[in-house]
Enzyme design. Sequence first.
Site, PDB file in Angstrom:
ATOM      1  N   GLY A  86      42.606  35.093  82.156  1.00 15.85           N
ATOM      2  CA  GLY A  86      43.708  35.938  82.334  1.00 15.85           C
ATOM      3  C   GLY A  86      43.620  37.646  82.336  1.00 15.85           C
ATOM      4  O   GLY A  86      43.983  38.670  81.867  1.00 15.85           O
ATOM      5  N   LEU A  89      38.476  39.628  84.639  1.00 19.74           N
ATOM      6  CA  LEU A  89      37.440  39.147  84.899  1.00 19.74           C
ATOM      7  C   LEU A  89      36.839  38.248  85.588  1.00 19.74           C
ATOM      8  O   LEU A  89      35.662  38.042  85.731  1.00 19.74           O
ATOM      9  CB  LEU A  89      36.564  38.912  83.588  1.00 19.74           C
ATOM     10  CG  LEU A  89      36.632  40.613  82.819  1.00 19.74           C
ATOM     11  CD1 LEU A  89      35.472  40.122  80.805  1.00 19.74           C
ATOM     12  CD2 LEU A  89      36.280  41.565  83.417  1.00 19.74           C
ATOM     13  N   ASP A 135      37.841  38.388  94.286  1.00 20.05           N
ATOM     14  CA  ASP A 135      36.982  37.829  92.903  1.00 20.05           C
ATOM     15  C   ASP A 135      36.057  36.304  93.482  1.00 20.05           C
ATOM     16  O   ASP A 135      35.232  36.448  93.176  1.00 20.05           O
ATOM     17  CB  ASP A 135      38.302  37.002  92.286  1.00 20.05           C
ATOM     18  CG  ASP A 135      39.020  37.913  91.718  1.00 20.05           C
ATOM     19  OD1 ASP A 135      38.827  39.138  92.625  1.00 20.05           O
ATOM     20  OD2 ASP A 135      39.237  37.648  90.432  1.00 20.05           O
TER      21      ASP A 135
HETATM   22  O1  PMV Z   1      42.543  40.561  87.445  1.00 19.49           O
HETATM   23  P1  PMV Z   1      41.532  39.806  88.700  1.00 19.49           P
HETATM   24  O2  PMV Z   1      40.792  39.544  88.650  1.00 19.49           O
HETATM   25  O3  PMV Z   1      42.783  38.215  88.901  1.00 19.49           O
HETATM   26  O4  PMV Z   1      41.929  40.703  89.865  1.00 19.49           O
HETATM   27  C1  PMV Z   1      42.691  40.748  91.043  1.00 19.49           C
HETATM   28  C2  PMV Z   1      42.139  41.885  91.872  1.00 19.49           C
HETATM   29  C3  PMV Z   1      43.292  42.283  92.950  1.00 19.49           C
HETATM   30  O5  PMV Z   1      43.097  43.023  93.810  1.00 19.49           O
HETATM   31  C4  PMV Z   1      44.488  42.960  92.210  1.00 19.49           C
HETATM   32  C5  PMV Z   1      43.928  40.797  93.897  1.00 19.49           C
HETATM   33  C6  PMV Z   1      43.111  40.048  94.289  1.00 19.49           C
HETATM   34  O6  PMV Z   1      43.590  39.346  94.923  1.00 19.49           O
HETATM   35  O7  PMV Z   1      42.321  40.756  95.158  1.00 19.49           O
END
Ligand code: PMV
Length: 295
Positions: A86, A89, A135
């Site tokens: 959470g 990263l 990601d």
């Molecule tokens: O915070 P994280 O690692 O879950 O990054 C999410 C990135 C977003 O653009 C906010 C969501 C997505 O699915 O791309």
Amino acid sequence: MRGHGGAPGKIILLGEHAVVFGEPALAASLPFGLEATVEVRAAGGFAIDAPTAGDDPRVAEAVAEIAGYFGILHASVGLRGELPAGGGLGSSAAFAVALARACAEASGQPLSPTQLDVIGLASERRFHGTPSGVDHSVCARGGIWLYRRGPPPLLTPVKASRALPIVVGLTGRKRRTRGPVASLGEKIERDPNRWRPLVARLGALAEGGARDVEAGSLEALGAKMNEAHGVLAECELSCESLELIVQAARRAGALGAKLTGAGQGGAAIALAPDPAPVLAAIRAAGFEARFAEIR
Ligand code: PMV
């Protein structure tokens, strides 16, 4: 029947959130991540040892799903690494990629890039609802990418002419990606004329940022990071801790600083050719910080 797999974490340099709505995002793998080990057993289901994942029940569900993909029904699974859950990263994506690699090795099966993308996306859906896919795509490939969601996703490699000196600051505030993503979605639905242009601007900054990375124009990239943070804050995706980190980094000489990932907690990044004072300033403000050279 043992297997081992690793995957790096990721940062989004520019374009988070906008990427969910079809804009490009500029993202890069981190020089640290997660390691998974799998030892297949004859019976007893799954025994999971994953200290950083806490007691999130979705981890057990995801382990069963990913292992099941390889026909593994019983195994001891270990996860170790340096990505806080959470924390913005890419911990959930790195988890899926590392575990899939470990399961492939343990079961003696090949794992194609396409299979890895399918497994990564399914796992990200479990954790995030409607992930853009950035990601797991970046965690699986490593390096710097301009990503546009699909289907099919468009991944353009971005070749940095010089390494990016990045300081990562951690708020220590966990949050789920689902909430912040949904809050922007609701805003856009309610008042598209107000919010759509901001999303488009974030996408344009990501596209321009990719050119800056290729040209080695760190000042220009830093300015875009600052502007993107302002837009994300206007979208109510920042929080007090992120603001403290961003302000501390800028005052200490960072060329740009912004939240990274979903926001409202998680992590911030600063572009810092002279990282020592930036690391010190973030730590003095009460947060963990570490340096990562991105290439
Ligand atoms: O915070 P994280 O690692 O879950 O990054 C999410 C990135 C977003 O653009 C906010 C969501 C997505 O699915 O791309």
